[in-house]
Design a protein around this motif. Structure first.
Motif, PDB file in Angstrom:
ATOM      1  N   VAL A 189      32.210  56.384  48.655  1.00  0.00           N
ATOM      2  CA  VAL A 189      30.930  55.762  48.350  1.00  0.00           C
ATOM      3  C   VAL A 189      30.802  54.493  49.187  1.00  0.00           C
ATOM      4  O   VAL A 189      31.805  53.831  49.484  1.00  0.00           O
ATOM      5  CB  VAL A 189      30.779  55.429  46.844  1.00  0.00           C
ATOM      6  N   LEU A 190      29.573  54.183  49.587  1.00  0.00           N
ATOM      7  CA  LEU A 190      29.312  52.923  50.272  1.00  0.00           C
ATOM      8  C   LEU A 190      28.971  51.887  49.215  1.00  0.00           C
ATOM      9  O   LEU A 190      28.065  52.096  48.398  1.00  0.00           O
ATOM     10  CB  LEU A 190      28.149  53.072  51.255  1.00  0.00           C
ATOM     11  N   VAL A 191      29.716  50.784  49.219  1.00  0.00           N
ATOM     12  CA  VAL A 191      29.531  49.729  48.226  1.00  0.00           C
ATOM     13  C   VAL A 191      29.044  48.463  48.918  1.00  0.00           C
ATOM     14  O   VAL A 191      29.593  48.056  49.954  1.00  0.00           O
ATOM     15  CB  VAL A 191      30.849  49.446  47.468  1.00  0.00           C
ATOM     16  N   ARG A 192      28.010  47.842  48.359  1.00  0.00           N
ATOM     17  CA  ARG A 192      27.603  46.499  48.764  1.00  0.00           C
ATOM     18  C   ARG A 192      28.503  45.545  48.010  1.00  0.00           C
ATOM     19  O   ARG A 192      28.497  45.514  46.777  1.00  0.00           O
ATOM     20  CB  ARG A 192      26.137  46.259  48.380  1.00  0.00           C
ATOM     21  N   VAL A 228      27.074  50.298  44.147  1.00  0.00           N
ATOM     22  CA  VAL A 228      27.040  51.528  44.947  1.00  0.00           C
ATOM     23  C   VAL A 228      25.689  51.624  45.649  1.00  0.00           C
ATOM     24  O   VAL A 228      24.626  51.489  45.026  1.00  0.00           O
ATOM     25  CB  VAL A 228      27.267  52.765  44.055  1.00  0.00           C
ATOM     26  N   ILE A 229      25.722  51.849  46.964  1.00  0.00           N
ATOM     27  CA  ILE A 229      24.510  51.960  47.781  1.00  0.00           C
ATOM     28  C   ILE A 229      24.221  53.408  48.150  1.00  0.00           C
ATOM     29  O   ILE A 229      23.082  53.864  48.131  1.00  0.00           O
ATOM     30  CB  ILE A 229      24.665  51.118  49.077  1.00  0.00           C
ATOM     31  N   GLU A 230      25.282  54.138  48.476  1.00  0.00           N
ATOM     32  CA  GLU A 230      25.101  55.489  49.022  1.00  0.00           C
ATOM     33  C   GLU A 230      26.339  56.309  48.699  1.00  0.00           C
ATOM     34  O   GLU A 230      27.461  55.788  48.682  1.00  0.00           O
ATOM     35  CB  GLU A 230      24.923  55.372  50.544  1.00  0.00           C
ATOM     36  N   PRO A 269      23.798  55.578  43.035  1.00  0.00           N
ATOM     37  CA  PRO A 269      23.300  54.352  43.660  1.00  0.00           C
ATOM     38  C   PRO A 269      22.821  53.350  42.605  1.00  0.00           C
ATOM     39  O   PRO A 269      22.189  53.730  41.610  1.00  0.00           O
ATOM     40  CB  PRO A 269      22.138  54.855  44.532  1.00  0.00           C
ATOM     41  N   GLY A 270      23.163  52.081  42.818  1.00  0.00           N
ATOM     42  CA  GLY A 270      22.814  51.033  41.872  1.00  0.00           C
ATOM     43  C   GLY A 270      23.880  50.745  40.837  1.00  0.00           C
ATOM     44  O   GLY A 270      23.825  49.721  40.141  1.00  0.00           O
ATOM     45  N   SER A 285      33.545  51.994  36.974  1.00  0.00           N
ATOM     46  CA  SER A 285      32.413  51.173  36.551  1.00  0.00           C
ATOM     47  C   SER A 285      32.891  49.792  36.140  1.00  0.00           C
ATOM     48  O   SER A 285      33.863  49.659  35.385  1.00  0.00           O
ATOM     49  CB  SER A 285      31.693  51.825  35.370  1.00  0.00           C
ATOM     50  N   LYS A 286      32.188  48.772  36.607  1.00  0.00           N
ATOM     51  CA  LYS A 286      32.535  47.385  36.276  1.00  0.00           C
ATOM     52  C   LYS A 286      32.335  47.146  34.781  1.00  0.00           C
ATOM     53  O   LYS A 286      31.339  47.588  34.213  1.00  0.00           O
ATOM     54  CB  LYS A 286      31.633  46.431  37.080  1.00  0.00           C
ATOM     55  N   PRO A 287      33.269  46.433  34.125  1.00  0.00           N
ATOM     56  CA  PRO A 287      33.040  46.091  32.711  1.00  0.00           C
ATOM     57  C   PRO A 287      31.796  45.215  32.563  1.00  0.00           C
ATOM     58  O   PRO A 287      31.574  44.307  33.361  1.00  0.00           O
ATOM     59  CB  PRO A 287      34.309  45.331  32.305  1.00  0.00           C
TER      60      PRO A 287
END
Length: 333
Positions: free
Chosen positions: A32-35, A72-74, A84-85, A115-117
C-alpha cells in the motif's frame, strides 16, 4: 513535482542527512502507498547514519526510518483489509535496502501495518511499532508472560521498557522495573514497582521484592553488564531471561547454575528476510487493541521536529536527550 516527494537521505556515513526531492514510490503487488504523517526516530536509525548498525543491512545512500503512522493513499494489486483514507501504523522499512519512513510517501508491505489505534495521535502511533513489537516478541512469544508471575524490566523508562511494563501488566503479571533516580517517578506512573539500579545491588532487590527467589521473567533492554545482572536476578529452574541487546560476550555460568532459560529477541528478521511478516501485523493489531482499551500509551518527546530538522532529531536520539520517544512530524495534526 506531482511524482516527486521530499525525503531525508543518509548519503554517506557520518555526513548530515540531506532533505531533497526523490521519486515518489508506486505500490507493487501486496503493497500500500502510505502518506507519512509522522516517523519515529530509533537509536538504530542514528547508528545506520554513522555507518554502524551493519546488522540492519542498509547500504548508503538510503532513506532512513523504521516506524511510521500515516494514511493509506493507494492500494497495490492483491491487497485486502485496507482502504484509501485509512489511518495505519507500522514498522515498515529503513533496513535491508528498503526505503525508510522519513519521507512524504512510502510503499509498504501490507502485512507489516495495522489500523492506527484511535486513542493515539499520529505522533504517538509512530513512536510505537518497533518498541512494542520488541516487547511482545520477548514477553509473549518467548516467555508467555501470564498472571501470577513476577516480571523485571531493565530500563523501564526507555522505549522498549515503558511498553514492556504496560504489556506485562495488561497480561496480569506483577511488574518491577529498573531505572536511574530521575526515571523512577515515570516508572511508577506506568504501574510498576521502581528499582534504582544504582542504589541497590541485584542481591538486595531480589531479596526485597522476591524474598530471594528471583524473578520469573527478566527482560534486559539495555545490554552489556545489565544482561549479566539479569542472569543473577532470575528464578532458578523456571526463570526466563530475555534480551533485545544480547550481542556481547557473556558468561553463562550464573544462568546455568540456576538451570534457567535465555532467549534473544531480534525484531528485524521479518523485514530482512521477508519471512514472518504477517506476525508483525498481528502484533500491531494487539498493540492497537491495548491502546484502544486504555492499557497502552507511549511518552513522546514534546518537540515536534519537522522533516527539515531531521539532523537535530537524530542528535537528540544519539545523545539520549529526549523526554520520551523522538518523532518527526510530516503532516500537522
Amino acid at each position: 513535482m506531482k511524482h516527486l516527494m521530499l525525503a531525508a537521505i543518509a548519503e554517506s556515513a557520518q555526513a548530515p542527512l540531506a532533505v531533497r526531492h526523490i521519486a515518489r514510490p508506486v505500490p507493487g503487488k501486496g503493497q500500500v502507498l502510505v502518506r507519512v504523517h509522522a516517523a519515529g526516530v530509533n537509536p538504530l536509525d542514528t547508528k545506520i547514519a554513522t555507518g554502524a548498525g551493519a546488522h540492519a543491512r542498509q547500504p548508503l545512500p538510503a532513506v532512513l526510518g523504521l516506524d511510521l503512522a500515516g494514511t493509506v493513499i493507494e492500494l497495490g494489486e492483491a491487497v485486502e483489509g485496507f482502504a484509501p483514507g485509512q489511518e495505519v501504523f507500522g514498522m515498515a522499512g529503513g533496513i535491508g535496502g528498503a526505503q525508510g519512513t522519513m519521507a512524504e510517501y512510502i510503499a509498504v508491505d501490507a502485512r507489516l501495518i495495522a489500523s492506527k489505534p484511535h486513542t493515539l495521535g499520529m505522533r504517538e502511533a509512530a513512536a510505537l511499532p518497533l518498541v512494542f513489537i520488541t516487547a511482545w516478541e520477548g514477553l509473549v512469544d518467548r516467555a508467555n508472560v501470564r498472571p501470577g508471575q513476577r516480571v523485571l524490566i531493565h530500563g523501564g523508562a526507555g522505549g522498549v521498557g515503558q511498553v514492556a511494563v504496560q504489556l506485562a501488566k495488561a497480561r496480569g503479571a506483577e511488574v518491577y522495573a529498573t531505572g536511574s533516580a530521575a526515571s523512577l517517578d515515570f516508572i511508577r506512573s506506568l504501574g510498576a514497582t521502581a528499582i534504582d539500579y544504582q542504589a541497590q545491588s541485584v542481591e538486595a532487590y531480589v531479596e526485597q521484592h522476591t524474598a530471594g527467589e528471583g524473578f520469573d521473567i527478566v527482560y534486559d533492554t539495555v545490554g552489556g553488564s545489565t544482561l549479566d545482572a539479569s542472569f543473577q536476578a532470575v528464578k532458578p529452574y523456571t526463570g526466563h531471561v530475555l534480551s533485545c541487546l544480547g550481542w556481547g560476550q557473556h558468561s553463562l555460568a550464573p544462568l546455568s547454575f540456576r538451570s534457567a532459560t535465555y532467549s534473544g529477541v531480534f525484531t528485524l528478521t521479518p523485514l530482512l528476510t521477508g519471512k514472518g511478516r504477517e506476525h508483525h501485523g498481528a502484533i500491531l493489531r494487539e498493540a492497537a487493541a491495548l491502546a484502544n482499551a486504555g492499557q497502552l500509551t507511549i511518552r513522546v518527546d514534546e518537540r515536534p521536529f519537522e522533516l527539515d530538522e531531521v539532523n537535530e532529531a537524530f542528535r537528540q536520539v544519539a545523545e539520549g536527550r529526549g523526554k520520551g520517544k523522538t518523532v518527526i512530524q510530516l503532516v500537522g495534526e
